[in-house]
Design a protein around this motif. Structure first.
Motif, PDB file in Angstrom:
ATOM      1  N   SER A 186       0.802  -1.210   0.000  1.00 35.17           N
ATOM      2  CA  SER A 186       0.000   0.000   0.000  1.00 35.17           C
ATOM      3  C   SER A 186       0.842   1.270   0.000  1.00 35.17           C
ATOM      4  CB  SER A 186      -0.922   0.002   1.227  1.00 35.17           C
ATOM      5  OG  SER A 186      -0.161  -0.071   2.416  1.00 35.17           O
ATOM      6  N   GLU A 187       2.153   1.134  -0.100  1.00 34.60           N
ATOM      7  CA  GLU A 187       3.001   2.311  -0.076  1.00 34.60           C
ATOM      8  C   GLU A 187       2.792   3.145  -1.333  1.00 34.60           C
ATOM      9  OE1 GLU A 187       4.087  -0.738   0.872  1.00 34.60           O
ATOM     10  OE2 GLU A 187       3.925  -0.097   2.959  1.00 34.60           O
ATOM     11  N   VAL A 188       2.787   4.452  -1.150  1.00 37.58           N
ATOM     12  CA  VAL A 188       2.465   5.354  -2.243  1.00 37.58           C
ATOM     13  C   VAL A 188       3.743   5.855  -2.897  1.00 37.58           C
ATOM     14  CG1 VAL A 188       1.296   7.504  -2.846  1.00 37.58           C
ATOM     15  CG2 VAL A 188       0.399   6.067  -1.004  1.00 37.58           C
ATOM     16  N   ASN A 189       3.813   5.747  -4.225  1.00 39.88           N
ATOM     17  CA  ASN A 189       4.965   6.278  -4.927  1.00 39.88           C
ATOM     18  C   ASN A 189       4.951   7.798  -4.867  1.00 39.88           C
ATOM     19  OD1 ASN A 189       6.039   3.832  -5.787  1.00 39.88           O
ATOM     20  ND2 ASN A 189       4.666   3.723  -7.530  1.00 39.88           N
ATOM     21  N   GLY A 224       2.116  -0.777  10.935  1.00 40.02           N
ATOM     22  CA  GLY A 224       1.007  -1.013  10.025  1.00 40.02           C
ATOM     23  C   GLY A 224       0.460   0.283   9.455  1.00 40.02           C
ATOM     24  N   ASN A 225      -0.195   0.171   8.311  1.00 37.67           N
ATOM     25  CA  ASN A 225      -0.745   1.338   7.617  1.00 37.67           C
ATOM     26  C   ASN A 225      -2.277   1.360   7.705  1.00 37.67           C
ATOM     27  OD1 ASN A 225       1.898   1.846   6.824  1.00 37.67           O
ATOM     28  ND2 ASN A 225       1.668   0.755   4.906  1.00 37.67           N
ATOM     29  N   GLU A 226      -2.798   1.111   8.897  1.00 36.17           N
ATOM     30  CA  GLU A 226      -4.240   0.967   9.093  1.00 36.17           C
ATOM     31  C   GLU A 226      -4.881   2.170   9.780  1.00 36.17           C
ATOM     32  OE1 GLU A 226      -5.678  -1.752   7.864  1.00 36.17           O
ATOM     33  OE2 GLU A 226      -3.729  -2.565   7.246  1.00 36.17           O
ATOM     34  N   GLY A 227      -4.124   3.215  10.004  1.00 32.97           N
ATOM     35  CA  GLY A 227      -4.628   4.336  10.791  1.00 32.97           C
ATOM     36  C   GLY A 227      -5.847   5.012  10.231  1.00 32.97           C
ATOM     37  N   HIS A 233      -7.760   0.227  11.797  1.00 29.64           N
ATOM     38  CA  HIS A 233      -7.337   1.363  12.625  1.00 29.64           C
ATOM     39  C   HIS A 233      -6.091   1.089  13.476  1.00 29.64           C
ATOM     40  CE1 HIS A 233      -7.921   5.188  14.715  1.00 29.64           C
ATOM     41  NE2 HIS A 233      -7.847   4.568  15.892  1.00 29.64           N
ATOM     42  N   PHE A 234      -5.974  -0.107  14.052  1.00 32.11           N
ATOM     43  CA  PHE A 234      -4.952  -0.366  15.061  1.00 32.11           C
ATOM     44  C   PHE A 234      -3.704  -1.044  14.478  1.00 32.11           C
ATOM     45  CE2 PHE A 234      -8.942  -0.262  17.534  1.00 32.11           C
ATOM     46  CZ  PHE A 234      -8.601   0.722  18.448  1.00 32.11           C
ATOM     47  N   ILE A 235      -2.705  -1.198  15.358  1.00 33.14           N
ATOM     48  CA  ILE A 235      -1.498  -1.935  15.004  1.00 33.14           C
ATOM     49  C   ILE A 235      -1.846  -3.357  14.573  1.00 33.14           C
ATOM     50  CG2 ILE A 235       0.052  -0.633  16.499  1.00 33.14           C
ATOM     51  CD1 ILE A 235      -0.284  -3.030  18.509  1.00 33.14           C
ATOM     52  N   ALA A 294       1.822  10.310  10.594  1.00 39.73           N
ATOM     53  CA  ALA A 294       1.289  10.203   9.241  1.00 39.73           C
ATOM     54  C   ALA A 294      -0.122   9.632   9.326  1.00 39.73           C
ATOM     55  CB  ALA A 294       2.180   9.312   8.389  1.00 39.73           C
ATOM     56  N   SER A 295      -1.026  10.111   8.496  1.00 41.13           N
ATOM     57  CA  SER A 295      -2.444   9.755   8.606  1.00 41.13           C
ATOM     58  C   SER A 295      -2.691   8.257   8.496  1.00 41.13           C
ATOM     59  CB  SER A 295      -3.245  10.480   7.527  1.00 41.13           C
ATOM     60  OG  SER A 295      -2.803  10.088   6.231  1.00 41.13           O
ATOM     61  N   PHE A 296      -1.823   7.539   7.784  1.00 41.06           N
ATOM     62  CA  PHE A 296      -2.017   6.106   7.573  1.00 41.06           C
ATOM     63  C   PHE A 296      -1.444   5.267   8.710  1.00 41.06           C
ATOM     64  CE2 PHE A 296       1.773   7.591   5.300  1.00 41.06           C
ATOM     65  CZ  PHE A 296       2.755   6.836   5.933  1.00 41.06           C
ATOM     66  N   SER A 297      -0.605   5.832   9.558  1.00 41.69           N
ATOM     67  CA  SER A 297       0.106   5.066  10.567  1.00 41.69           C
ATOM     68  C   SER A 297      -0.860   4.494  11.606  1.00 41.69           C
ATOM     69  CB  SER A 297       1.145   5.943  11.260  1.00 41.69           C
ATOM     70  OG  SER A 297       1.954   5.190  12.135  1.00 41.69           O
ATOM     71  N   SER A 298      -0.741   3.213  11.902  1.00 43.74           N
ATOM     72  CA  SER A 298      -1.670   2.527  12.795  1.00 43.74           C
ATOM     73  C   SER A 298      -1.589   3.046  14.224  1.00 43.74           C
ATOM     74  CB  SER A 298      -1.396   1.030  12.793  1.00 43.74           C
ATOM     75  OG  SER A 298      -1.735   0.450  11.552  1.00 43.74           O
TER      76      SER A 298
END
Length: 534
Positions: A129-132, A314-317, A322-324, A346-350
């Motif tokens: 899910s990482e954004v270029n 995790g990128n679930e934030g 939502h969580f780790i 970062a908005s995506f950080s769990s």
């Protein structure tokens, strides 16, 4: 089992061989009649692995012994394809038809069987899910490294020399073609490679996620890109497949055992597990309690071997979960969140906490706009805790090189204590952003003896709890008492910790759930530790 029974089993299994071969974990009851012995560890561990244990006063244990080969041979003889054994959990990954499960379960040495994946799992891209982001200029790693003081760490000569780092991921596409990784390759500092998905040594598949992660750690090209631990040695493992099934957690287990036996110091994992393609395998947030998921259990065992474990939170934030994700929930794993250039989550950080309400993530690093090297050889800014994790792993590697007498758990604690909001942690970035200069200062200020005594697991649902004394207690008489909240003494004993005997196991078998107090009285200090049993 007599010959007639063997023949019947073989005939039945042959009859099913043309049907689909699913993947199962077969767990064994014991390691009886093993050809290996704890007293001869060089037969199953490298000298480096033994040295790591000795530095941290960790004894060779039964779960270090390889799986009983006769049990694996018996499965092979029945037509069951065995793939990867696990000595820590005493079992083996196999391929077989679902209709063969009951036959295998009937074997006297089989404890249980777990379905972990369907047959024909795709082995291509594992996605991500990482954004270029935009292409970066030379020297792009300066910001992410300097945020933690890695530049100062490098200036003082700690670039990972002599350290061994494991990187577990989905694949390392074009790794051997990337200029900034040529110093790593040409100096033969990749000491082992293994693809646990395909059971080969081919790790340069169609997945580039691991390439980007590895670049953050190991790339080294002056004035172009310098990783966080550019002089370290590496063990590279593919554990992640295209599909999401529980077998990937076991792949991590197999990789951790191999890395441990090789003598790895640090393991970086930029992966996390919560839900799977097969919903029956999925976890809930309540399972993120530090001891439930397969990969968390595996991580907890790895930590008992003295390995420092660094994992992306995790990128679930900003998603439903939502969580780790696991294994970041483990108390023995340094869970790494992501911040932007201003140090804001970062908005995506769990988010944390763990399900049992511990601070998670533990710490954070730059994960929004992190400079990585892509499979094309270009440098780009990309987003994800997948990338803040290896920045932190490189930091941990150099810090441990600077202070090699630390245990793995002391190292992780030092990193937490060096973070900028250690006194006021939250569930967004944990204890905050660590700093090398602060960690260096803390490492020379001895903690009070009471803070150095380890009590784990705590909280616990186990029938025992471990008490580990630091060097300051060696050869001194110590009185230990277990007291309930009414002040009633339930157990007491004397111990004189020694260099190779500084651990005590306290029996909680007949204790009800609740809070207990452990009173410790030494010659130079007296203090109490709270224990929670649930």
């Amino acid at each position: 089992m007599n010959r007639k029974t063997n023949l019947i089993l073989i005939l039945l299994l042959i009859g099913f061989r043309l049907s689909a071969q699913d993947r199962y974990m077969v767990f064994f009851t014991d390691k009886f009649n093993s050809s290996y012995s704890i007293s001869s560890p060089l037969n199953f561990l490298s000298q480096r692995a033994i040295d790591r244990r000795q530095r941290q006063n960790i004894p060779i244990a039964e779960n270090d012994l390889p799986v009983n080969q006769s049990y694996i041979d018996a499965l092979d003889n029945l037509g069951i394809k065995t793939i990867h054994p696990t000595k820590w959990m005493n079992g083996v990954l196999v391929e077989m038809q679902s209709s063969s499960v009951n036959l295998v379960q009937a074997l006297t040495f089989v404890e249980k069987i777990e379905y972990v994946a369907p047959g024909q799992i795709p082995v291509g891209s594992a996605g991500g899910s990482e954004v270029n982001g935009k292409l970066a200029d030379g020297g792009a790693t300066e910001f992410q490294n300097n945020m933690l003081g890695i530049d100062q760490m490098h200036d003082e000569g700690f670039e990972g020399q002599g350290m061994l780092v494991g990187v577990f991921d989905g694949g390392f596409q074009n790794m051997s073609q990337i200029g900034s990784l040529q110093a790593l390759i040409s100096s033969n500092r990749i000491v082992m490679k293994k693809n646990f998905v395909t059971n080969t040594t081919n790790i340069e598949n169609n997945e580039s996620h691991g390439t980007r992660v590895l670049s953050i750690l190991a790339a080294n090209q002056a004035n172009v890109y310098v990783g966080a631990a550019p002089a370290a040695n590496y063990v590279l493992c593919v554990t992640e497949a295209a599909g999401e099934y529980r077998v990937e957690e076991y792949n991590w287990l197999f990789a951790a055992e191999m890395a441990d036996s090789t003598g790895v110091d640090v393991i970086n994992t930029s992966l996390g597990y919560s839900t799977f393609d097969d919903a029956s395998m999925s976890y809930t947030y309540s399972d993120m309690d530090g001891e439930t998921t397969v990969i968390t259990k595996a991580s907890n065992i790895a930590a008992t071997k003295g390995i420092a474990l660094i994992n992306s939170a995790g990128n679930e934030g900003n998603k439903v979960w939502h969580f780790i994700t696991a294994p970041s929930d483990s108390k023995n794993v340094l869970s790494v969140g992501a911040v932007d250039g201003a140090g804001i989550r970062a908005s995506f950080s769990s988010f944390g906490p763990s399900a049992d309400n511990r601070v998670k993530p533990d710490v954070s690093a730059l994960g929004q706009g992190t400079a990585v090297i892509t499979a094309t050889g270009n440098i780009a800014f990309q987003n994800g805790t997948s990338f803040s994790g290896p920045v932190m792993a490189g930091f941990a590697t150099g810090l441990w090189q600077a202070f090699p007498d630390l245990t793995n758990l002391q190292l992780l604690d030092l990193i937490r204590r060096s973070a900028h909001q250690y006194d006021t942690p939250d569930y967004e970035i944990g204890y905050g952003i660590p700093n090398y200069a602060k960690a260096y200062e803390l490492a020379f200020v001895p903690e009070p003896l009471e803070n150095q005594v380890l009590v784990y697991p705590n909280p616990t649902s186990d029938s025992f709890i471990n008490l580990v004394f630091p060097d300051g207690f060696l050869s001194e008489s110590v009185s230990v008492s277990l007291v309930d909240m009414n002040g009633q003494q339930l157990n007491s004993f004397q111990i004189e910790p020694q260099l190779n005997n500084n651990r005590v196991q306290i029996d909680l078998t007949n204790r009800m759930s609740g809070v207990y107090i452990l009173k410790i009285d030494g010659q130079r200090t007296s203090f109490k530790k709270k224990i929670i049993k649930y």
